[in-house]
Write a protein that holds these residues in place. Structure first.
Motif, PDB file in Angstrom:
ATOM      1  N   SER A  76       1.072  -0.673   0.001  1.00 49.19           N
ATOM      2  CA  SER A  76       0.188  -0.234   0.500  1.00 49.19           C
ATOM      3  C   SER A  76       0.600   1.119   0.169  1.00 49.19           C
ATOM      4  O   SER A  76       1.953   1.695   1.104  1.00 49.19           O
ATOM      5  CB  SER A  76      -1.130   0.265   1.521  1.00 49.19           C
ATOM      6  OG  SER A  76      -1.475   1.044   1.272  1.00 49.19           O
ATOM      7  N   LEU A  77       0.802   2.228  -0.173  1.00 53.03           N
ATOM      8  CA  LEU A  77       0.756   3.337  -0.794  1.00 53.03           C
ATOM      9  C   LEU A  77       0.761   4.412  -0.579  1.00 53.03           C
ATOM     10  O   LEU A  77       1.369   5.600   0.041  1.00 53.03           O
ATOM     11  CB  LEU A  77       1.103   3.871  -2.195  1.00 53.03           C
ATOM     12  CG  LEU A  77       1.953   3.226  -3.038  1.00 53.03           C
ATOM     13  CD1 LEU A  77       2.789   3.398  -4.664  1.00 53.03           C
ATOM     14  CD2 LEU A  77       3.417   2.504  -2.681  1.00 53.03           C
ATOM     15  N   GLN A  78      -0.452   4.492   0.604  1.00 52.21           N
ATOM     16  CA  GLN A  78      -0.863   5.136   1.539  1.00 52.21           C
ATOM     17  C   GLN A  78      -0.372   5.785   2.635  1.00 52.21           C
ATOM     18  O   GLN A  78       0.413   4.706   3.461  1.00 52.21           O
ATOM     19  CB  GLN A  78      -2.521   5.168   2.097  1.00 52.21           C
ATOM     20  CG  GLN A  78      -3.235   6.329   2.831  1.00 52.21           C
ATOM     21  CD  GLN A  78      -4.437   5.110   3.313  1.00 52.21           C
ATOM     22  OE1 GLN A  78      -4.437   3.730   3.580  1.00 52.21           O
ATOM     23  NE2 GLN A  78      -4.911   6.150   4.194  1.00 52.21           N
ATOM     24  N   GLY A  79       0.407   6.905   2.457  1.00 51.22           N
ATOM     25  CA  GLY A  79       0.618   7.065   4.008  1.00 51.22           C
ATOM     26  C   GLY A  79       2.476   6.958   3.307  1.00 51.22           C
ATOM     27  O   GLY A  79       3.154   7.587   3.969  1.00 51.22           O
ATOM     28  N   ALA A  80       2.866   6.751   2.515  1.00 54.40           N
ATOM     29  CA  ALA A  80       4.594   6.567   1.724  1.00 54.40           C
ATOM     30  C   ALA A  80       5.130   8.038   1.742  1.00 54.40           C
ATOM     31  O   ALA A  80       4.089   8.878   1.655  1.00 54.40           O
ATOM     32  CB  ALA A  80       4.292   5.839   0.435  1.00 54.40           C
ATOM     33  N   VAL A  81       6.030   7.703   1.075  1.00 50.61           N
ATOM     34  CA  VAL A  81       6.985   8.424   0.908  1.00 50.61           C
ATOM     35  C   VAL A  81       7.729   8.988  -0.615  1.00 50.61           C
ATOM     36  O   VAL A  81       8.196   8.135  -1.033  1.00 50.61           O
ATOM     37  CB  VAL A  81       8.492   9.123   2.125  1.00 50.61           C
ATOM     38  CG1 VAL A  81       9.603   9.722   1.447  1.00 50.61           C
ATOM     39  CG2 VAL A  81       8.197   8.873   3.224  1.00 50.61           C
ATOM     40  N   TYR A  82       7.360  10.417  -0.603  1.00 49.83           N
ATOM     41  CA  TYR A  82       7.663  10.547  -2.079  1.00 49.83           C
ATOM     42  C   TYR A  82       9.823  10.885  -2.284  1.00 49.83           C
ATOM     43  O   TYR A  82       9.314  11.462  -1.972  1.00 49.83           O
ATOM     44  CB  TYR A  82       6.524  11.402  -2.906  1.00 49.83           C
ATOM     45  CG  TYR A  82       6.433  11.935  -4.576  1.00 49.83           C
ATOM     46  CD1 TYR A  82       7.061  10.882  -5.282  1.00 49.83           C
ATOM     47  CD2 TYR A  82       6.812  13.345  -4.601  1.00 49.83           C
ATOM     48  CE1 TYR A  82       7.848  11.871  -7.016  1.00 49.83           C
ATOM     49  CE2 TYR A  82       7.070  13.969  -6.163  1.00 49.83           C
ATOM     50  CZ  TYR A  82       7.522  13.170  -6.527  1.00 49.83           C
ATOM     51  OH  TYR A  82       7.758  13.071  -8.124  1.00 49.83           O
ATOM     52  N   VAL A  83       9.972  10.365  -3.669  1.00 53.38           N
ATOM     53  CA  VAL A  83      11.578  10.969  -3.161  1.00 53.38           C
ATOM     54  C   VAL A  83      11.904  10.866  -4.779  1.00 53.38           C
ATOM     55  O   VAL A  83      11.641  10.257  -5.768  1.00 53.38           O
ATOM     56  CB  VAL A  83      12.300   9.740  -2.789  1.00 53.38           C
ATOM     57  CG1 VAL A  83      13.913  10.530  -3.007  1.00 53.38           C
ATOM     58  CG2 VAL A  83      11.929   9.360  -1.691  1.00 53.38           C
ATOM     59  N   GLU A  84      11.134  12.103  -4.910  1.00 50.00           N
ATOM     60  CA  GLU A  84      11.542  12.237  -6.641  1.00 50.00           C
ATOM     61  C   GLU A  84      12.560  12.109  -7.592  1.00 50.00           C
ATOM     62  O   GLU A  84      12.459  11.617  -8.406  1.00 50.00           O
ATOM     63  CB  GLU A  84      11.461  13.880  -7.188  1.00 50.00           C
ATOM     64  CG  GLU A  84      10.822  14.156  -8.411  1.00 50.00           C
ATOM     65  CD  GLU A  84      10.293  16.599  -8.428  1.00 50.00           C
ATOM     66  OE1 GLU A  84      10.576  16.522  -9.839  1.00 50.00           O
ATOM     67  OE2 GLU A  84      10.724  16.879  -7.360  1.00 50.00           O
TER      68      GLU A  84
END
Length: 448
Positions: A76-84
């Motif tokens: 699940s990507l809910q509450g994940a961290v986006y690293v551009e």
């Protein structure tokens, strides 16, 4: 961003991150991994995201979502961290109920609204900074399939039903179009009541005072009831207020906006009032919608209680006093939650602003049994499972305790090498979760 050794190991094992992408260092006896980005690159926790500033930002996130899913299709990507910098969305493996990728993308694009990217028209109406063609490109780049590019989710279901008291049709006497009516009814299962496992009284309240009014708008409108009134839910922590509101929002299928201390509180004069005003405006522009006011005692406390130190609250409370009736007239359903209803300013709590003030206590045995039945039904179990003693032991305790016992029982079953949940593991989980109402006997955990 700094990640623990165990979290990095999960990312590395799934192929999302390589050792060369991070800086490894020790702090005491522990090993940590650092990920850094340049000032022009985003590194954000998705729960605290703001909407993109441009199509290129939106496309970068969509590409990261697609690339992440090509490697890890399950987490699940809910509450994940986006690293551009890495073009990755790194899961945090939280225990909360997962959201599908459409919700994750919609939450990112709108800056916090719980609306799926699959629902093109409602999403397009919320995003004034990007054109239709560009939005379609972003959604398709993310690998998300649009349910219907010309109508919101649920529109087909409503449009194919015969005209009835539950559905309006276009006519000179009735100018509201079928598309507008579909938008109003999106997500509401016609002929099916809203269900809330473990909270029968609250389920009945929502069905009577919200769902029925939405479903039978013409009938209520003829008698002067245009839209459901604002509601306050109050009760102790863990009684199920947030869960109930989340279920209602999901059932209605409307855009959802949230006001809480973490999103609107500001130390600067007038800034909090400005943020409150902006959120109400967003909700009204995308009506019908839901505006959730969480922990309302944090910024709607009694203005008289703080003496001279509370002068800055007068403006904030006044903004709510003005906006709440206006929002209701513009088809914004307002639901507020608090653990300390006695602290709320009386001017906010009077009828005409919040018509309903509903006490939500801890569940009784029957309500716990209903929630257990729903949770256990989703798991493979052997013939020994009997929820009755669990329901009796968990009555009067937070719903989160019920969910914990089932989750912990499943974990113990898997650890023992069993592929089915058994009663012995549920009882062991219950024993490991004593009530915390009379003092805590939990394990101590240290944080760096």
């Amino acid at each position: 961003m700094i990640a623990t050794e165990s979290l990095f190991a999960r990312w590395s094992a799934s192929g999302l991150v390589e050792l060369g992408d991070v800086h490894r260092f020790k702090f005491g006896a522990e090993t940590y991994h650092e990920v850094s980005c340049s000032p022009s690159q985003l590194l954000v926790y998705l729960s605290d995201c703001r909407s993109p500033n441009s199509k290129s930002e939106a496309m970068a996130f969509a590409t990261a979502l697609r690339d992440t899913r090509a490697i890890d299709s399950e987490s699940s990507l809910q509450g994940a961290v986006y690293v551009e910098k890495l073009s990755r969305i790194l899961p945090t493996y939280e225990t909360a109920a997962p959201a599908d990728d459409g919700i994750v993308l919609g939450h990112w694009l709108t800056g916090g609204a719980q609306i799926s990217a699959e629902s093109f028209q409602p999403l397009r109406q919320m995003l004034t900074w990007i054109g239709s063609a560009a939005l379609r490109e972003v959604i398709k780049t993310a690998g998300i399939e649009l349910v219907d590019e010309g109508a919101p989710v649920g529109a087909n279901k409503v449009a194919h039903l015969p005209p009835s008291a539950h559905q309006k049709t276009s006519s000179p006497e009735n100018p509201e179009s079928s598309e507008q009516n579909a938008k109003r009814m999106a997500g509401v299962e016609l002929g099916k009541t809203f269900e809330l496992s473990g909270r029968s009284e609250l389920e009945a309240f929502f069905n009577e005072h919200i769902v029925d009014i939405v479903r039978n708008k013409e009938r209520y409108s003829a008698l002067g009831i245009e839209f459901p009134a604002a509601t306050v839910l109050h009760g102790p922590p863990g009684c199920g207020k947030t869960f109930a509101v989340e279920q209602l929002v999901g059932y209605l299928g409307w855009p959802c906006y949230q006001l809480d201390a973490s999103t609107i509180a500001s130390p600067f004069i007038h800034e909090t009032s400005r943020k409150v005003s902006e959120m109400f405006e967003k909700a009204m522009q995308n009506a019908p919608s839901v505006l959730v006011i969480d922990e309302m005692e944090a910024f709607l406390a009694d203005r008289e209680a703080g003496g001279g130190a509370s002068h800055h609250r007068v403006e904030e409370v006044a903004e709510f006093l003005r906006r709440i009736p206006e929002a209701a007239k513009n088809e914004v359903l307002i639901v507020a939650m608090t653990n300390r209803v006695e602290m709320i300013d009386p001017a906010i709590m009077r009828r005409g602003r919040f018509d309903h003030v509903v006490a939500v206590g801890y569940p009784d045995e029957a309500e716990v049994a209903a929630l257990l039945a729903k949770l256990l039904a989703a798991l493979p179990q052997d013939q020994t499972v009997d929820p009755a003693p669990l329901a009796k032991a968990l009555a009067g305790r937070p719903l989160s305790d019920v969910a914990f016992v089932v989750r912990e029982g499943a974990r113990l079953s898997a650890r023992a090498g069993s592929d089915m949940l058994g009663q012995e593991f549920l009882l062991a989980a219950l024993a490991a979760a004593p009530s915390r109402s009379g003092g805590c006997s939990e394990r101590r955990v240290g944080f760096v």
